[in-house]
Motif scaffolding. Structure first.
Motif, short mmCIF file in Angstrom:
data_model
loop_
_atom_site.label_atom_id
_atom_site.label_comp_id
_atom_site.label_asym_id
_atom_site.label_seq_id
_atom_site.Cartn_x
_atom_site.Cartn_y
_atom_site.Cartn_z
N ARG A 178 0.84 -1.19 0.00
CA ARG A 178 0.00 0.00 0.00
C ARG A 178 0.88 1.25 0.00
N ARG A 179 0.63 2.12 -0.94
CA ARG A 179 1.29 3.42 -0.99
C ARG A 179 0.20 4.47 -0.96
N GLU A 180 0.25 5.26 0.08
CA GLU A 180 -0.80 6.24 0.36
C GLU A 180 -2.14 5.53 0.41
N ASN A 181 -3.07 5.83 -0.48
CA ASN A 181 -4.39 5.19 -0.43
C ASN A 181 -4.58 4.13 -1.50
N THR A 182 -3.50 3.71 -2.16
CA THR A 182 -3.61 2.77 -3.26
C THR A 182 -2.87 1.48 -2.94
N TRP A 183 -3.54 0.36 -3.20
CA TRP A 183 -2.91 -0.94 -3.04
C TRP A 183 -2.36 -1.40 -4.38
#
Length: 59
Positions: free
Chosen positions: A19-24
């Motif tokens: 997960r990076r910020e709000n994205t998987w």
């Protein structure tokens, strides 16, 4: 994974989710041991791969 049901040997793969910020992001690798290939390195390698491919096609 295989081409004909029952005839191909199964391929063992590993699903890596990061997960990076709000994205998987999800990646599949044949390196099943996370000690040999940690999740952050899987993501970095895939990123480099796509960067190389998109740069070559845009030239």
């Amino acid at each position: 994974m295989g081409h004909k049901r029952g005839r191909a040997k199964p391929i063992i793969v590993r699903l890596v989710e990061i997960r990076r910020e709000n994205t998987w992001y999800r990646y599949i690798t044949s390196v099943t041991n996370p000690v040999d290939l940690p999740p952050y390195l899987v993501a970095d390698l895939y990123g480099r791969r796509w960067h190389i491919e998109t740069d070559e096609w845009s030239s």
